[in-house]
Design an enzyme around this catalytic site. Structure first.
Site, PDB file in Angstrom:
ATOM      1  N   LEU A   1       7.407   6.015  -5.053  1.00 41.71           N
ATOM      2  CA  LEU A   1       6.702   4.766  -5.875  1.00 41.71           C
ATOM      3  C   LEU A   1       5.669   3.700  -4.464  1.00 41.71           C
ATOM      4  O   LEU A   1       6.072   3.493  -4.179  1.00 41.71           O
ATOM      5  CB  LEU A   1       7.362   4.387  -6.503  1.00 41.71           C
ATOM      6  CG  LEU A   1       6.937   3.054  -7.668  1.00 41.71           C
ATOM      7  CD1 LEU A   1       6.064   3.149  -8.792  1.00 41.71           C
ATOM      8  CD2 LEU A   1       8.027   2.003  -7.978  1.00 41.71           C
ATOM      9  N   CYS A   2       4.369   3.569  -4.908  1.00 43.66           N
ATOM     10  CA  CYS A   2       3.918   2.608  -4.725  1.00 43.66           C
ATOM     11  C   CYS A   2       2.888   2.004  -5.459  1.00 43.66           C
ATOM     12  O   CYS A   2       3.358   2.514  -7.007  1.00 43.66           O
ATOM     13  CB  CYS A   2       2.996   3.161  -3.522  1.00 43.66           C
ATOM     14  SG  CYS A   2       1.764   4.358  -4.309  1.00 43.66           S
ATOM     15  N   HIS A   3       1.519   1.567  -5.280  1.00 46.67           N
ATOM     16  CA  HIS A   3       0.803   1.083  -6.052  1.00 46.67           C
ATOM     17  C   HIS A   3      -0.249   1.786  -6.581  1.00 46.67           C
ATOM     18  O   HIS A   3      -0.096   1.993  -8.238  1.00 46.67           O
ATOM     19  CB  HIS A   3      -0.447  -0.420  -5.230  1.00 46.67           C
ATOM     20  CG  HIS A   3      -1.084  -0.918  -6.306  1.00 46.67           C
ATOM     21  ND1 HIS A   3      -2.019  -1.549  -5.493  1.00 46.67           N
ATOM     22  CD2 HIS A   3      -1.335  -0.498  -7.934  1.00 46.67           C
ATOM     23  CE1 HIS A   3      -2.925  -2.419  -6.780  1.00 46.67           C
ATOM     24  NE2 HIS A   3      -1.938  -2.060  -7.988  1.00 46.67           N
TER      25      HIS A   3
END
Length: 118
Positions: free
Chosen positions: A75-77
């Site tokens: 998960l990231c932005h």
């Protein structure tokens, strides 16, 4: 090719990935600390691990403790950094890796609207 997981389908993935696994599935948040403080997912049937993208190579052993078959959702932005990390993990021997498509931004829109957008 790294499987792309739509956040709306995360619960089903979590339940399937966790069935019979010795440990809970992992959501690997690869954002910077300030981003995690701004918006984060809440642990619910998974273990949240925060390792910024730039620290992944040095901290790989933290993920290897549970074994190469540990289910991991990166998960990231918006899903680009996490895709790079997911590729790195697969190249490092991990076999059960997915990328959360659209990142925390999509998570906020599809799973938990209480997670702030930034």
């Amino acid at each position: 090719m790294i499987p792309q997981l739509n956040p709306a389908d995360f619960s089903a993935w979590r339940d399937n990935a966790g069935a019979g696994a010795p440990t809970l599935p992992v959501v690997l948040d690869v954002r910077e600390p300030w981003e995690l403080q701004t918006a984060s997912v809440k642990e619910d049937g998974f273990r949240l691990v925060h390792i910024p993208m730039r620290e992944i190579p040095q901290r790989l052993a933290e993920l290897q403790e549970a074994g190469a078959g540990q289910p991991i959702a990166c998960l990231c932005h918006h899903g680009m950094r996490s895709l790079q990390v997911a590729n790195y993990l697969m190249q490092s021997g991990f076999t059960e890796v997915v990328n959360l498509q659209g990142g925390i931004n999509a998570w906020s829109q599809q799973v938990d609207r209480s997670v702030p957008l930034y």
